[in-house]
Design an enzyme around this catalytic site. Structure first.
Site, PDB file in Angstrom:
ATOM      1  N   ASP A 142      -9.574 -41.241  16.447  1.00  0.00           N
ATOM      2  CA  ASP A 142      -9.578 -41.478  17.887  1.00  0.00           C
ATOM      3  C   ASP A 142     -10.099 -40.249  18.637  1.00  0.00           C
ATOM      4  OD1 ASP A 142      -7.371 -39.848  17.571  1.00  0.00           O
ATOM      5  OD2 ASP A 142      -5.929 -41.259  18.443  1.00  0.00           O
ATOM      6  N   SER A 143     -10.447 -39.210  17.877  1.00  0.00           N
ATOM      7  CA  SER A 143     -11.199 -38.077  18.434  1.00  0.00           C
ATOM      8  C   SER A 143     -12.499 -38.538  19.063  1.00  0.00           C
ATOM      9  CB  SER A 143     -11.488 -37.047  17.338  1.00  0.00           C
ATOM     10  OG  SER A 143     -12.040 -37.669  16.186  1.00  0.00           O
TER      11      SER A 143
ATOM     12  N   ASP B 218      -7.688 -44.278  12.641  1.00  0.00           N
ATOM     13  CA  ASP B 218      -6.559 -43.989  13.513  1.00  0.00           C
ATOM     14  C   ASP B 218      -6.091 -45.253  14.221  1.00  0.00           C
ATOM     15  OD1 ASP B 218      -6.068 -41.267  13.169  1.00  0.00           O
ATOM     16  OD2 ASP B 218      -7.570 -40.681  14.646  1.00  0.00           O
TER      17      ASP B 218
ATOM     18  N   LYS C  62      -3.848 -44.477  10.102  1.00  0.00           N
ATOM     19  CA  LYS C  62      -3.119 -43.233  10.376  1.00  0.00           C
ATOM     20  C   LYS C  62      -2.313 -43.382  11.650  1.00  0.00           C
ATOM     21  CE  LYS C  62      -5.409 -39.328  11.420  1.00  0.00           C
ATOM     22  NZ  LYS C  62      -4.981 -39.030  12.820  1.00  0.00           N
TER      23      LYS C  62
ATOM     24  N   GLU D  16       0.650 -41.265  14.217  1.00  0.00           N
ATOM     25  CA  GLU D  16       1.096 -39.925  14.577  1.00  0.00           C
ATOM     26  C   GLU D  16       2.606 -39.890  14.787  1.00  0.00           C
ATOM     27  OE1 GLU D  16      -1.040 -38.248  17.843  1.00  0.00           O
ATOM     28  OE2 GLU D  16      -3.012 -38.607  16.947  1.00  0.00           O
TER      29      GLU D  16
ATOM     30  N   GLU E 127      -1.565 -30.878  11.134  1.00  0.00           N
ATOM     31  CA  GLU E 127      -2.503 -30.272  12.068  1.00  0.00           C
ATOM     32  C   GLU E 127      -1.869 -29.115  12.820  1.00  0.00           C
ATOM     33  OE1 GLU E 127      -5.602 -31.372  15.717  1.00  0.00           O
ATOM     34  OE2 GLU E 127      -4.545 -32.975  14.666  1.00  0.00           O
TER      35      GLU E 127
END
Length: 270
Positions: free
Chosen positions: A42-43, A81, A110, A112, A179
């Site tokens: 999602d970057s 993501d 993924k 978070e 991260e």
């Protein structure tokens, strides 16, 4: 078959090289150079859409880019993501959204965060979805975390990340991505849990590394609404393109450095 290939590499002690990817052209190039995992991150909200964070990225965005990456890479593991708001509040909806990403070509999704997200990860895994847990600095929580800051610096904060990593591993996640955490903490987690770890700003002792493609190429200069000269690349970034002269050579050099254990070097770690 693809995930079993990754498992064999880990069992041999090979380091995993992962890069973000958002389209078929780069997917094909990265696959030909031997990237182990392609992350449809999602970057893309920042590096493609010019936004200041990842929070505006939609599930439709992620499915679209996952399909284009899958079109270019038929033999490489694809991780996607789950964007902000698609998995945090309702496990059944999380499953439906994860299935959409899998149907778009992802092999792993993924999510978070730790804590309550452990139960969400287990819910997905129990229903056939492979999951990567993302701990430490979690971009979707950037406002809650007070900006882009190193996580796990205090003993209590490190213990929380350690506990979350262990819980996620026990739940059966395929990977734990760490991260912006101190290298010593990442080393301890990697040695303590069964799940392989992927680091970004987490030292060289993780099972593998990931970088954002635009960072590896040195072409990201911050969000669209801010001047380029105001941007400062994070400490963990290394411009491989400036060292090699071509995109293919830069990707190849990154893979070699990760597998040789020369990247990240101490200056890229916390």
């Amino acid at each position: 078959m693809l995930l079993s290939d990754i498992s064999q590499k880990i069992q041999r002690g090979d380091k995993l090289a992962m890069l973000t990817c958002y389209d078929a052209t780069f997917a094909k190039l990265m696959e030909s150079e031997g990237v182990d995992i392609l992350l449809v991150g999602d970057s893309l909200g920042m590096v493609l859409h010019g936004q200041t964070d990842t929070l505006q990225v939609t599930l439709q965005d992620m499915c679209y880019h996952t399909r284009t990456v899958a079109a270019g890479a038929r033999q490489t593991v694809i991780m996607a993501d789950m964007p902000y708001g698609t998995y945090e509040h309702d496990q059944e909806l999380a499953l439906q959204h994860a299935q959409q990403l899998i149907n778009s070509g992802a092999h792993i999704v993924k999510i978070e965060g730790g804590g309550a997200m452990v139960n969400t990860a287990k819910y997905l895994i129990d229903r056939g979805i492979s999951v990567c847990a993302h701990l430490g600095f979690t971009p979707q929580s950037v406002n809650q975390l007070g900006g882009y800051k190193i996580q796990g610096k205090t003993e209590s904060a490190a213990n929380i990340i350690m506990q979350d990593a262990q819980a996620m591993s026990d739940a059966g996640v395929s990977f734990v991505l760490l991260e912006m955490v101190p290298a010593q903490l990442a080393r301890t987690i990697t040695q303590s849990i069964n799940a392989p770890t992927i680091g970004i700003g987490a030292g060289a002792d993780c099972s593998g590394q990931v970088l954002v493609l635009q960072d590896l190429l040195g072409i990201y200069s911050g969000p669209a609404n801010k001047p380029a000269d105001a941007f400062k690349a994070p400490r963990f970034v290394r411009n491989f393109l400036s060292e090699t002269g071509s995109v293919q050579s830069a990707v190849r050099a990154y893979i070699h450095a990760v597998k040789a254990g020369t990247f990240p070097a101490p200056q890229h770690s916390y």
